[in-house]
Design a protein around this motif. Structure first.
Motif: not given
Ligand code: PLP
Length: 401
Positions: A104-106, A109, A130, A174, A176, A181, A209, A211-212, A238, A240-241, A248
């Protein structure tokens, strides 16, 4: 020789967790996730859009044809090649070798932070942040500087410039740039160019980041900072979305000089991402499935975003400032007057059965954004979004009893 003792079972036993509770955001979302509550709080993707059948078929295919799918193994090159192609369409030119696949992006980071942070380092976050990014850097206990975030224009570049001009040299900033978000803002081309210029001029790294970045509903996404100053940017993304969080699977695109260190850091944490998941995702992408799927996601989320914006415009008090997100999942509304949205949440739950997240849950120092609230349009259909915002508007018009 001294050893740590873990007699106490609470968070006090781990140095960097001392004094930190569990994430305020997570506690908040748990608190409001009750049966019967219409939730505009959580940031989860819409489950009805998960490609469960297609993904199941991809797993079956991989299991039937590739014995390495259940084995330990190196990062799956064909997936990184495909991803490099996808990133090129997003405006990020990179070699498959620059891409680290992550949980994941988490995790991306966290690894970026691990690569950049030395003891005593300083980092820059936006005031409304975030919270996962705050958690990702917490083990390194950096000094945190904040800059403001405007609901319409996003990151306060002037504030960053002032910090840098006064001699601050953060290990990274950091941010976005696309569909923020929690704020929902997208950075203008001019702000992106200024940020790139500052990164170059002061030799500062940026963690971008995205992510979106694949969920933009009006026109094309903006130019990534990674395309403007590639050697200064660690780019986070990521699946994920756009596919599902349970894969993951995310990624970190690093400058070539950091390739090896990134790989070693990832291996020290968990060796590698799941061989099965990587192969199944590659098979899914092979199918030519993604463009149609993304179009479906964008159409659904665009309709939900439009329903929310129309409702906020019609129902919230005059003087409310709110973002008009081009993408992502969130609208951020800043209420007029001296209000505290944490207190309003109790009323919203009790009187109206509606949940949102108060702005302070995203505050880097726990004190900011008291007048703000985050509304998610991702996981409710348009009728429920209209109804939820209507009820919140009704509550905001009636003073607390
Ligand atoms: C801005 C941002 N970065 C990272 C993440 C983490 O996403 P991931 O599920 O890819 O770990 C999220 C999840 O909501 C997010 O909103």
């Amino acid at each position: 020789m001294s050893t740590k003792t873990y007699a106490r079972s609470d968070l006090e036993c781990v140095e960097w967790l001392r004094g930190r509770g569990r994430s305020a955001l997570r506690r908040m979302v748990e608190r409001v996730s009750r049966p019967g509550v219409l939730s505009l709080a959580g940031g989860l993707p819409a489950p009805e859009l998960f490609p469960a059948r297609k993904y199941g078929e991809a797993i079956q295919k991989v299991l039937a044809s590739d014995p390495r799918a259940l084995q330990y193994g190196a990062s799956y090159e064909p997936l990184r090649i495909k991803l490099a192609g996808l990133l090129a369409e997003r405006g990020v030119a990179c070699e498959p070798g620059d891409i680290l696949l992550t949980h994941g992006a988490q995790q991306a980071i966290g690894i970026a932070a691990g690569l950049l942070l030395a003891p005593g380092a300083t980092v820059v976050f936006e005031e409304a942040v975030y919270t996962g990014a705050l958690e990702a850097v917490a083990p390194y206990s950096p000094r945190i500087l904040t800059v403001g975030t405007d609901p319409e224009t996003g990151f306060d570049v002037d504030a960053l410039e002032a910090r840098l001009a006064s001699g601050e040299r953060p290990a990274f900033v950091y941010l976005i740039p696309e569909a923020h978000n929690p704020v929902g803002a997208t950075l203008s081309e001019e702000k992106r160019e200024r940020l790139a210029d500052l990164a170059e001029r002061y030799g500062v790294a940026l963690i971008e980041d995205d992510a979106y970045g694949l969920l933009v509903y009006d026109g094309a996404a903006g130019r990534p900072l990674k395309s403007l100053v590639p050697d200064r940017v660690l780019f986070v993304g990521s699946f994920s979305k756009v596919i599902a969080p349970a894969l993951r699977l995310g990624y970190l695109v690093v400058p070539p000089a950091l390739r090896q260190a990134a790989q070693l850091l990832k291996e020290s944490i968990d060796l590698e991402c799941s061989a099965l998941t990587q192969r199944a995702l590659a098979a899914l992408l092979d199918d030519g499935f993604l463009p149609g799927h993304l179009a479906r996601l964008r159409e659904t989320y665009r309709a939900r975003r439009d329903a929310m914006l129309e409702a906020v415009e019609a129902e919230f008090p005059a003087g409310t400032r709110f973002s008009r997100p081009r993408g992502g999942f969130f609208v951020w509304a800043v209420l007029p007057g001296d209000v505290d949205t944490s207190a309003l949440l109790d009323r919203a739950l009790e009187e109206e059965g509606v949940a949102f997240v108060p702005g302070s849950a995203f505050s880097a120092d726990g004190r900011g954004s008291r007048r703000a609230l985050r509304l998610s349009f991702a996981s409710q259909p348009p009728e429920a979004i209209r109804e939820g915002v209507r009820r919140l508007g009704r509550m905001l018009r009636v003073p607390a009893r």
